[in-house]
Write a protein that holds these residues in place. Sequence first.
Motif, PDB file in Angstrom:
ATOM      1  N   MET A 220       5.564 -23.372  30.909  1.00 16.32           N
ATOM      2  CA  MET A 220       5.563 -22.606  30.697  1.00 16.32           C
ATOM      3  C   MET A 220       6.260 -21.941  29.915  1.00 16.32           C
ATOM      4  SD  MET A 220       2.779 -19.832  30.128  1.00 16.32           S
ATOM      5  CE  MET A 220       2.481 -17.838  30.013  1.00 16.32           C
ATOM      6  N   ASN A 221       7.915 -21.964  31.093  1.00 10.15           N
ATOM      7  CA  ASN A 221       8.886 -21.369  30.812  1.00 10.15           C
ATOM      8  C   ASN A 221       9.559 -21.932  29.839  1.00 10.15           C
ATOM      9  OD1 ASN A 221       9.734 -19.267  32.235  1.00 10.15           O
ATOM     10  ND2 ASN A 221      10.216 -21.040  33.757  1.00 10.15           N
ATOM     11  N   ARG A 222       8.842 -23.301  29.550  1.00 14.83           N
ATOM     12  CA  ARG A 222       9.839 -23.646  28.316  1.00 14.83           C
ATOM     13  C   ARG A 222       9.721 -23.323  26.586  1.00 14.83           C
ATOM     14  NH1 ARG A 222       9.892 -30.092  28.593  1.00 14.83           N
ATOM     15  NH2 ARG A 222       9.824 -30.072  26.211  1.00 14.83           N
ATOM     16  N   LYS A 223       8.283 -22.763  26.963  1.00 12.12           N
ATOM     17  CA  LYS A 223       7.458 -22.512  25.871  1.00 12.12           C
ATOM     18  C   LYS A 223       7.508 -21.337  25.681  1.00 12.12           C
ATOM     19  CE  LYS A 223       2.832 -24.680  24.825  1.00 12.12           C
ATOM     20  NZ  LYS A 223       1.114 -23.987  25.008  1.00 12.12           N
ATOM     21  N   ILE A 224       7.651 -20.133  26.287  1.00 13.43           N
ATOM     22  CA  ILE A 224       8.706 -18.411  26.229  1.00 13.43           C
ATOM     23  C   ILE A 224      10.388 -18.928  25.651  1.00 13.43           C
ATOM     24  CG2 ILE A 224       9.628 -16.485  27.253  1.00 13.43           C
ATOM     25  CD1 ILE A 224       7.078 -17.160  29.206  1.00 13.43           C
ATOM     26  N   ILE A 225      10.970 -19.753  26.408  1.00  7.53           N
ATOM     27  CA  ILE A 225      11.982 -20.220  25.620  1.00  7.53           C
ATOM     28  C   ILE A 225      11.773 -20.540  24.606  1.00  7.53           C
ATOM     29  CG2 ILE A 225      14.153 -21.247  25.402  1.00  7.53           C
ATOM     30  CD1 ILE A 225      13.626 -21.370  28.467  1.00  7.53           C
ATOM     31  N   GLN A 226      11.355 -21.489  24.029  1.00  9.51           N
ATOM     32  CA  GLN A 226      11.198 -21.931  22.595  1.00  9.51           C
ATOM     33  C   GLN A 226      10.380 -21.191  21.483  1.00  9.51           C
ATOM     34  OE1 GLN A 226       8.163 -25.608  22.789  1.00  9.51           O
ATOM     35  NE2 GLN A 226      10.043 -27.047  22.263  1.00  9.51           N
ATOM     36  N   LEU A 227      10.020 -20.326  22.019  1.00  8.07           N
ATOM     37  CA  LEU A 227       8.929 -18.817  21.395  1.00  8.07           C
ATOM     38  C   LEU A 227      10.496 -18.155  20.911  1.00  8.07           C
ATOM     39  CD1 LEU A 227       5.977 -18.361  20.030  1.00  8.07           C
ATOM     40  CD2 LEU A 227       6.040 -16.962  22.010  1.00  8.07           C
ATOM     41  N   ALA A 228      11.391 -17.637  22.078  1.00  7.20           N
ATOM     42  CA  ALA A 228      12.502 -16.859  21.751  1.00  7.20           C
ATOM     43  C   ALA A 228      12.762 -17.727  21.105  1.00  7.20           C
ATOM     44  CB  ALA A 228      12.589 -16.318  23.089  1.00  7.20           C
ATOM     45  N   ARG A 229      13.275 -18.661  21.069  1.00 12.99           N
ATOM     46  CA  ARG A 229      14.314 -19.196  19.926  1.00 12.99           C
ATOM     47  C   ARG A 229      14.451 -18.845  18.545  1.00 12.99           C
ATOM     48  NH1 ARG A 229      15.941 -24.484  23.007  1.00 12.99           N
ATOM     49  NH2 ARG A 229      18.025 -23.228  24.099  1.00 12.99           N
ATOM     50  N   ARG A 230      12.747 -20.272  18.734  1.00 12.98           N
ATOM     51  CA  ARG A 230      11.753 -19.653  17.306  1.00 12.98           C
ATOM     52  C   ARG A 230      11.990 -17.737  16.415  1.00 12.98           C
ATOM     53  NH1 ARG A 230       6.670 -22.780  15.823  1.00 12.98           N
ATOM     54  NH2 ARG A 230       8.285 -24.418  16.107  1.00 12.98           N
ATOM     55  N   PHE A 231      11.422 -17.475  17.280  1.00 12.91           N
ATOM     56  CA  PHE A 231      11.800 -15.341  17.119  1.00 12.91           C
ATOM     57  C   PHE A 231      12.763 -15.304  16.484  1.00 12.91           C
ATOM     58  CE2 PHE A 231      11.943 -11.253  18.311  1.00 12.91           C
ATOM     59  CZ  PHE A 231      10.542 -10.837  16.969  1.00 12.91           C
ATOM     60  N   GLU A 232      14.183 -16.404  17.659  1.00 16.04           N
ATOM     61  CA  GLU A 232      15.149 -15.776  17.449  1.00 16.04           C
ATOM     62  C   GLU A 232      15.739 -16.277  15.516  1.00 16.04           C
ATOM     63  OE1 GLU A 232      18.021 -17.592  20.044  1.00 16.04           O
ATOM     64  OE2 GLU A 232      19.019 -17.586  18.796  1.00 16.04           O
ATOM     65  N   ARG A 233      15.773 -17.114  15.916  1.00 21.28           N
ATOM     66  CA  ARG A 233      16.057 -17.694  14.352  1.00 21.28           C
ATOM     67  C   ARG A 233      15.078 -17.322  12.814  1.00 21.28           C
ATOM     68  NH1 ARG A 233      14.677 -23.859  14.220  1.00 21.28           N
ATOM     69  NH2 ARG A 233      16.669 -25.414  16.186  1.00 21.28           N
ATOM     70  N   GLY A 234      14.437 -16.581  13.451  1.00 19.52           N
ATOM     71  CA  GLY A 234      13.279 -16.109  12.131  1.00 19.52           C
ATOM     72  C   GLY A 234      14.463 -15.173  12.124  1.00 19.52           C
ATOM     73  N   SER A 235      14.322 -14.072  13.118  1.00 18.53           N
ATOM     74  CA  SER A 235      14.932 -12.506  12.966  1.00 18.53           C
ATOM     75  C   SER A 235      16.205 -12.641  12.070  1.00 18.53           C
ATOM     76  CB  SER A 235      14.596 -11.585  14.534  1.00 18.53           C
ATOM     77  OG  SER A 235      15.620 -12.321  15.209  1.00 18.53           O
ATOM     78  N   LEU A 236      16.808 -13.773  12.998  1.00 22.80           N
ATOM     79  CA  LEU A 236      18.183 -14.291  12.233  1.00 22.80           C
ATOM     80  C   LEU A 236      18.189 -13.588  10.864  1.00 22.80           C
ATOM     81  CD1 LEU A 236      21.241 -14.077  13.376  1.00 22.80           C
ATOM     82  CD2 LEU A 236      21.071 -16.402  12.980  1.00 22.80           C
ATOM     83  N   THR A 237      17.407 -14.989  10.247  1.00 19.03           N
ATOM     84  CA  THR A 237      17.553 -14.927   8.870  1.00 19.03           C
ATOM     85  C   THR A 237      16.648 -13.992   8.446  1.00 19.03           C
ATOM     86  OG1 THR A 237      16.567 -16.945   9.080  1.00 19.03           O
ATOM     87  CG2 THR A 237      15.849 -16.591   6.916  1.00 19.03           C
ATOM     88  N   LEU A 238      15.896 -13.059   8.697  1.00 18.22           N
ATOM     89  CA  LEU A 238      15.210 -11.966   7.995  1.00 18.22           C
ATOM     90  C   LEU A 238      16.105 -10.643   7.758  1.00 18.22           C
ATOM     91  CD1 LEU A 238      12.368 -10.825   7.319  1.00 18.22           C
ATOM     92  CD2 LEU A 238      12.515  -9.707   9.437  1.00 18.22           C
ATOM     93  N   VAL A 239      17.371 -10.799   8.916  1.00 17.48           N
ATOM     94  CA  VAL A 239      18.550  -9.577   8.940  1.00 17.48           C
ATOM     95  C   VAL A 239      19.206 -10.036   7.981  1.00 17.48           C
ATOM     96  CG1 VAL A 239      20.207  -8.383  10.184  1.00 17.48           C
ATOM     97  CG2 VAL A 239      18.161  -9.362  11.767  1.00 17.48           C
ATOM     98  N   ALA A 240      19.964 -11.550   8.002  1.00 18.18           N
ATOM     99  CA  ALA A 240      20.921 -12.355   7.125  1.00 18.18           C
ATOM    100  C   ALA A 240      20.729 -11.808   5.731  1.00 18.18           C
ATOM    101  CB  ALA A 240      20.866 -13.043   7.479  1.00 18.18           C
TER     102      ALA A 240
END
Length: 674
Positions: free
Chosen positions: A1-21
């Motif tokens: 469960m925890n791993r899933k949340i971390i993965q989701l956060a990572r994906r979200f982080e990647r997406g938002s980084l791309t979006l902002v840049a």
Amino acid sequence: MNRKIIQLARRFERGSLTLVASLALTTLLMNVEFNFLEGRLYDLRMNLGSPPPADPNIVLISIDDKTMKTLDESAPLPLDYHAKFFELLEKYEPKALGYLVDFNQISQANPEHFKSDWIARLQQSASRLESRGTPIHFGTSFDVNGEVLPPVPLRSLPHSIAVIHKDGNVFAEDKVTRRALTYVNGKPTFHLRLAQSLGFMNYGEQPHGSFSVSELDTDYFFFRYHGNTSLRSQMPMAYQRISFVDFLRENFDPKLIQGKILLVGTMLKENSSDFTLTPYSREAFANPKLVVHANILDSVIHDQGISLVPNAFNWLATFITTAIVFWFVFHSMPLYGVFVTLGVAALYAAIAYFSFKAESIWLRASQPLLGVFIGYYLVVPYRLFSENKKRWDYQRKNQLLTQVEELKTNFLNLVTHDLKTPVARIQGLAEVILRNSEIRTEDRHNLNQIVHSTDELNQFITRILELSKVESNPLQIRFESKDVNSLVEKAVSALQTLARQRQVEIQMKLEPLFPIRLDASLISKVLINVIDNAIKYSPSLTAILIETRETSGFVEIGIRDHGIGLSDDEQSNLFTRFYRAKNEANARTAGTGLGLYLTKYFVEAHFGRVEVESERGRGSLFKIFLPIDPPLNPEAGAVPGLARRLAMKKLIYLKSKSLRQSVQAVEVKENNHV
Ligand code: ADP
């Protein structure tokens, strides 16, 4: 469960980084116009590939150097020649006439002509042409006060502004002619008026892609070029052209004039105002304005204006292209990132090119393309930095792991060493007590259990010690020439007691073999381990078959049991350290999960291999392949030479002969018995 949340956060982080840049870069790029680059890209699209065909009905009549030279006149050409031109033209019934000559200049140079009857002759001839249905239109220039009207009395004839727009203070600012005026102060310009009088366009109608510049009260449209415009180019001019003097001397094919739209204008080499720059050539004195007028008229007649897409679209295109590049360069392999960058740039360039050529839609290319490349060059250093950091982290982790591994091995070594002596003592004492015949049966049973358990413990300690020896020092292999069959027989006899206890029968089918070079002690361990497993993991009243044979370059030892077998998943983990399959049989059987790991290790040290074929519930077949001729080992002496090989061949011949003889002897015996 925890791993899933971390993965989701990572994906979200990647997406938002791309979006902002990409949002930031797009906003930055859209605030700068890059018009010079855009102009170049526009020109590239204009002159790459084939242009739309030029209208063959548009014919140019140029007042050129040849005219001046032949008539021995200097610019501007005096009025009488123009009057003669009009009179002569009446003979040829053209479709329309656009006259792009500055009569104000002529009147300034020779004012007396405007008082002579030449002016009346010109005017009358023009009126006659008009009354016969040939539209005539004069092109005029433009100054701060508006249209510069032709001198009286020509002013009464149809006239309108015919200015070639040079891009001087907006867009690319490189003086290249890309757009044309369509309306000035609400009045249509020369090309529009001519097209309207010919019925190609209704009054008030605008060509495709027209746009207004309200501050100047003018309308423009980006027109199409219909081929090469440069006099210096090797390519033929898109429109037919006759020299003015050739016309006056009727030195031309009349078909060139009849039913054609004629554009008359000056094209004098020393007169810079007769030339402009075009997407086809930026050379001065190369592209006559007369040719550009023809291209504008052609575009108006055939409605070939180019429309610029709204800015919102450019914004979106820049955002999407940069976002794609950011995403891939951020997250994929460097080479993949390069391919995506080039691919996106090429794809966008192709879309921009085809929509320009086929649909007359002008997608701005500078911002999306710059976005792609700037995006790439921004991300690459970031990637380098983060990769380096990752590598550094890995190195540190690796160092730590090695340290932990060393500590673990030391610890195991210490513990097992210290355990070995007390275990041996317990076993020794138990055996001494067992020798006492007066001992009670119950106690004897318990003592036997002690001996058995200390045996298992001993085995466990030996395996651990072996593992740590193997892992801490390079494996020393002492090669000697040995017959594998004899090692198999020894291993079987060592395990015979266990087999009997378990009621498992061991059968052997050993082919006569060459002695091969091997480390007898290591291979004995290998054989004991695999045969021991076969016994351990087989139910009672089953048989184990051990076969040896020679296959191409190897001695093959096969150990087949009819035991519990292994699933595919278990097979793939079998040779991993400390691995034990999770099943009932295993739970009942003592083991370390190290035997097969060491087996593989020892066999591979001999340049051999271990294979396993197994099926759950049906049994397993372990195959050990040992090379007949392992590569030379410095400690083990020379690789067998030719003489030795021959000797070996003889030996095997003798062996097989003796085998045949013994088989025959058995057969004879059996026959005798019968
Ligand atoms: P162990 O000391 O547990 O026998 P090994 O490394 O020799 O360790 O074997 C690893 C595991 O492979 C065993 O625990 C057992 O589950 C499985 N295994 C090995 N040989 C056989 C066999 N002949 N039949 C079924 N399972 C086997």
